[in-house]
Every structure is written in C-alpha cells, then in structure tokens.
Scaffold this motif. Structure first.
Motif, PDB file in Angstrom:
ATOM      1  N   UNK A 296     -21.801  37.714 118.836  1.00  0.00           N
ATOM      2  CA  UNK A 296     -22.498  36.394 118.925  1.00  0.00           C
ATOM      3  C   UNK A 296     -23.557  36.203 117.672  1.00  0.00           C
ATOM      4  N   UNK A 297     -23.703  37.307 116.904  1.00  0.00           N
ATOM      5  CA  UNK A 297     -24.849  37.120 115.849  1.00  0.00           C
ATOM      6  C   UNK A 297     -23.985  36.883 114.607  1.00  0.00           C
ATOM      7  N   UNK A 298     -24.500  35.928 113.787  1.00  0.00           N
ATOM      8  CA  UNK A 298     -23.651  35.704 112.483  1.00  0.00           C
ATOM      9  C   UNK A 298     -23.689  36.883 111.667  1.00  0.00           C
ATOM     10  N   UNK A 299     -22.483  37.260 111.038  1.00  0.00           N
ATOM     11  CA  UNK A 299     -22.666  38.379 110.161  1.00  0.00           C
ATOM     12  C   UNK A 299     -22.943  37.625 108.611  1.00  0.00           C
ATOM     13  N   UNK A 300     -23.983  38.493 108.000  1.00  0.00           N
ATOM     14  CA  UNK A 300     -24.571  37.772 106.667  1.00  0.00           C
ATOM     15  C   UNK A 300     -23.998  38.683 105.275  1.00  0.00           C
ATOM     16  N   UNK A 301     -24.072  37.636 104.508  1.00  0.00           N
ATOM     17  CA  UNK A 301     -23.722  38.143 103.080  1.00  0.00           C
ATOM     18  C   UNK A 301     -24.226  39.680 102.827  1.00  0.00           C
ATOM     19  N   UNK A 302     -23.756  40.689 102.478  1.00  0.00           N
ATOM     20  CA  UNK A 302     -24.260  41.744 102.039  1.00  0.00           C
ATOM     21  C   UNK A 302     -25.327  41.716 100.914  1.00  0.00           C
ATOM     22  N   UNK A 303     -26.418  42.676 101.086  1.00  0.00           N
ATOM     23  CA  UNK A 303     -27.252  42.574 100.083  1.00  0.00           C
ATOM     24  C   UNK A 303     -26.793  43.600  98.875  1.00  0.00           C
ATOM     25  N   UNK A 304     -26.560  42.737  97.909  1.00  0.00           N
ATOM     26  CA  UNK A 304     -25.869  43.700  96.692  1.00  0.00           C
ATOM     27  C   UNK A 304     -26.401  43.160  95.410  1.00  0.00           C
ATOM     28  N   UNK A 305     -26.450  43.766  94.452  1.00  0.00           N
ATOM     29  CA  UNK A 305     -26.876  43.533  93.244  1.00  0.00           C
ATOM     30  C   UNK A 305     -26.054  42.367  92.481  1.00  0.00           C
ATOM     31  N   UNK A 306     -24.759  42.418  92.801  1.00  0.00           N
ATOM     32  CA  UNK A 306     -23.861  41.595  92.290  1.00  0.00           C
ATOM     33  C   UNK A 306     -24.106  40.112  92.792  1.00  0.00           C
ATOM     34  N   UNK A 307     -24.589  39.997  93.924  1.00  0.00           N
ATOM     35  CA  UNK A 307     -24.872  38.670  94.430  1.00  0.00           C
ATOM     36  C   UNK A 307     -26.122  38.112  93.987  1.00  0.00           C
ATOM     37  N   UNK A 308     -27.074  39.081  94.134  1.00  0.00           N
ATOM     38  CA  UNK A 308     -28.412  38.607  93.312  1.00  0.00           C
ATOM     39  C   UNK A 308     -28.274  38.216  91.874  1.00  0.00           C
ATOM     40  N   UNK A 309     -27.448  38.710  91.086  1.00  0.00           N
ATOM     41  CA  UNK A 309     -27.083  38.405  89.720  1.00  0.00           C
ATOM     42  C   UNK A 309     -26.334  37.063  89.779  1.00  0.00           C
ATOM     43  N   UNK A 310     -25.446  36.766  90.506  1.00  0.00           N
ATOM     44  CA  UNK A 310     -24.658  35.611  90.423  1.00  0.00           C
ATOM     45  C   UNK A 310     -25.771  34.413  91.035  1.00  0.00           C
TER      46      UNK A 310
END
Ligand SMILES: Cc1cc2nc3c(=O)[nH]c(=O)nc-3n(C[C@H](O)[C@H](O)[C@H](O)COP(=O)(O)OP(=O)(O)OC[C@H]3O[C@@H](n4cnc5c(N)ncnc54)[C@H](O)[C@@H]3O)c2cc1C
Length: 387
Positions: A296-310
């Motif tokens: 019942x808890x939402x899954x979150x976008x992983x913490x990663x440099x590639x996402x921070x960059x984009x």
C-alpha cells in the motif's frame, strides 16, 4: 534587472543546473556547497579496487567561478521559501529561483556497531582504507550489506560485489573467499522491475556470490564480528562493506519543503515544489512511480545520478524558457540508465522508462566489453564537461 538564481548543492544535479543557467543574460548564479570539491561517486568503486586515485575522480568546485558562477562554500542552515531566501552560516541569500539539490545524508550511526566495524562504500575516506584492507585480506567471508532503503544507486552494492570477486580472482585468492550480498530488498534493484532483478541474481550466482534478500540488519556485534538481523538470525563476517542508512539532510527535513519522511515531494515532470520559483531535484526528492505500490505504500523513483542529471536538464531548460519569455517547456519522462561494472573488463546495463505502467520498461543487458568502455568514457566526459 538581473535574476538571482541560487543552487543548493554542487553534486550531480547542482553542477548541471548551475552550468546550464550561467550562460543566460542578466542572471546571477550562486552555487552553495559545504564541500569545496565535487566527487564523481561512480568511480569510488574503481578506487576501491585500485583502478583510480582520489585526485582522478574529484574536482575543485571553485573552478566554476571562472565560468561566471559564484561559488559559496558553506553549510546551508535554513531554507525560507516564505521570504524567498536561504541561510548559509550567518548570511541570508535572497533568490528569485531556488534549486535544491542537497542529496542524501549518510547515517551509519543508526545501526549500532556499523560505524565501528564496517567499511562505508559510499564515503571517500572509508573506500581509501577499504582498498588496502582488500589488498591485505588473507581470506574469509566478505559481506556487502545494504542496511536499509532507500539508498542511492540501487546497483552500486551489486557492482561492488562483482568487482570484489574479480579483484580476488586476479590475485589468485578467489578460492579462499566467501562472498555474500545481504539486503532488505526482495530482489536487487526492485524498482527496475522483476526481470532486471532476476538478471542480476543470475549474474551474482554465476560468479559464486550469494544473494540473501528480504533480510534487514538490526545491529553489528563488533566484538564477535557478527551481524544481527531483525528476525533474530545472526551471521559472522570477516570483512564488512556497507551501504549505510540514508536520510534527508536536516536543513531540508526542517524546512517547509519537506514531506513526511523528510524528502521533498515534487511534481514528477517539472520538479516544481508548491513554492513560487522553487525546484528540487535528485536524491533529496521523493517521486512516486505512477501506479506502483508495495504494501500500500507508493514505490518511488530510485535515487541515482542519472535521474539527478536529466532532472537538472529539465529544470534548467524550463527556468531559461521562463526568463527568456519564449520557447516550449520540457518534462522529465522517467527514463534512466545505469552501467554496472561486472569485473573481467565487462559491464552490464539496466535502462528504460521508470515511469512506465504497470511495471517499468527496464531492460538488462550484458555484461559486455563495450559497456565497460562506455562507463569509462562517461567518467571522462563528466569530469571535463562540467569543469
Ligand atoms: C559508490 C557510488 C556509485 C554510484 N554509481 C552511480 C552510477 O553508476 N549511476 C548513477 O546514476 N548514480 C550513481 N550513484 C548515485 C549518484 O552519485 C547520486 O545519485 C547523485 O550524486 C545524486 O545527485 P544529487 O545532486 O541529488 O546529490 P549529490 O551528488 O549527493 O550532491 C549533494 C551535494 O549537496 C551538498 N550538501 C548537502 N547538505 C548540505 C548543506 N546543508 N549545506 C551545503 N551543502 C550541502 C553535498 O556536499 C553534496 O555536494 C552512485 C553513488 C555512489 C555512492
């Protein structure tokens, strides 16, 4: 009139956004970081096995001054969106646009014994010591322990285990080493979906590395070199390499931007917060993945440099569009990729759209030689492009 843009954090996200916005006319870009240097974290794993030296993977943030970014070295102690200012030490900095990219803090002390008896895979000084500990290790059980979730770069601990395996192989000691990865996750990299996780467990098994999932550590018994888990089980180790617990930086958790767990909830596409002109990106954010839940808890976008960059690309583009008053806005679309070093001169990769429903469309490929060289080239590109 010149616009004041304040960027908090000189890590992946802050570096990209400051570089992109500094070229605009009539802006003053100030980047604030408590450290004076940027460390390219993915290369810590090469440092661990002696393939890099510290100076090869860090850069002085002061270099950005030459490009017209004002670099302020100091601790951010307050974020005050109600009066559009931040506090750095005793100084109050007003802003028109604020980009919060303060990453995640590591808190090994949350697990009793962890700070005393383990190498912290995510911290430069500890990895420097780990490199010599591996070199002198006579044989025994090496455990790579993920202490809790969320943690940055979901692939990094698996990558570390694969590199350590190769390290001992090349020194003719592999037969004397037992290698295990222990994690509270049911499968490696769970947000990438079951097929990527299963592919990683197969790769670990092929290298003789045990994967022990759904197992959360409670404490480390330092005197006996033993891990004690929440379910009461115990396991001995001879060398412990850990990913420590993460938490939102205190200044963020205490700010009006924080959600219930301390991280900053943002619009998944624009990275905007509810406050005028304030964006947050990278590890400091929490971004629920559409339609994906666990208990019942939402899954979150992983913490990663590639996402921070984009995400930084999108935020910089949209701020620039607003300031110039022309052009279209962009949206962050959830795509990401990660090249995972696998030893033996090869690397695997996981890439795809993490916003896809009902499961992320993430493909796992390799390991192969070309992917390894792509990772090496990306490191060179990164350290030249932004400095
Ligand atoms: C070993 C390892 C390997 C990795 N490999 C990969 C990989 O292959 N691919 C990938 O995509 N990601 C990888 N990552 C993850 C990646 O490094 C992070 O996700 C990324 O750095 C996040 O960027 P960020 O800008 O959000 O935060 P960060 O890069 O962590 O930057 C945050 C900055 O804020 C500063 N800061 C924090 N609090 C304050 C304060 N109060 N005052 C002033 N300054 C402050 C910090 O000093 C830091 O410079 C890896 C991480 C590790 C540890």
């Amino acid at each position: 009139m010149s616009r004041k843009i304040v960027v908090l954090g000189g890590g992946v996200g802050g570096l990209v956004v400051a570089n992109r916005l500094r070229v605009l006319k009539d802006v003053e870009v100030t980047l604030v970081d408590k450290k004076q240097e940027h460390l390219f974290y993915p290369s810590l794993l090469w440092l661990m096995i002696g393939k890099r030296k510290p100076d090869e993977i860090r850069r002085d943030l002061g270099v950005l001054e030459r490009k017209g970014v004002c670099v302020l070295s100091g601790e951010v102690t307050g974020i005050n969106p109600d009066d559009k200012s931040v506090t750095v030490g005793d100084e109050k900095l007003p802003y028109d646009y604020l980009i919060v990219a303060l990453g995640a803090d590591l808190v090994p002390e949350r697990v009793p014994g962890l700070s005393e008896d383990a190498f912290n895979l995510y911290e430069l000084e500890s990895v420097k010591r780990l490199r010599y500990a591996l070199e002198g290790f006579p044989g025994g059980k090496v455990v790579v322990l993920i202490s809790s979730t969320p943690f940055k770069c979901p692939a990094a601990p698996y990558e570390a285990a694969l590199l350590v395996e190769h390290f001992f192989h090349t020194r003719g000691k592999r037969g004397k080493i037992d290698l295990e990865v222990i994690t509270p996750e049911p499968l490696p990299m769970p947000t990438a979906g079951p097929s990527a996780g299963t592919a990683m467990t197969v790769l670990l098994a092929l290298r003789g590395i045990a994967f022990i999932g759904s197992t959360a550590v409670k404490e480390v018994d330092v005197s006996n070199s033993e891990l004690i888990f929440n379910d009461g089980q115990k396991r001995l180790f001879d060398l412990l390499i850990t990913v420590p617990p993460h938490q939102a930086p205190q200044v963020v958790a205490e700010s009006p931007l924080a959600g219930s767990a301390g991280w900053i909830p943002v619009d998944p596409k624009t990275l905007a917060t509810p406050y005028d002109g304030v964006y947050a990106l990278g590890d400091v954010t929490t971004v629920p993945l559409p339609g994906r839940y666990k208990s019942d808890q939402p899954l979150n976008l992983p913490k990663a440099g590639v996402f921070a960059h984009h995400q930084a690309d999108v935020v910089a583009h949209n701020i620039a569009t607003e300031i110039k008053g022309r052009g279209g806005l962009r949206a962050f679309d959830g795509h990401g990729w990660c090249i995972i070093e696998a030893g033996y001169g090869r690397a695997a990769a996981a890439s795809g759209n993490f916003y896809a429903t009902p499961t992320p469309a993430v493909r796992f490929k390799g390991p192969g030689l070309v992917l390894h060289w792509e990772k090496v080239l990306f490191e060179k590109y990164w350290l030249r492009r932004w400095f």
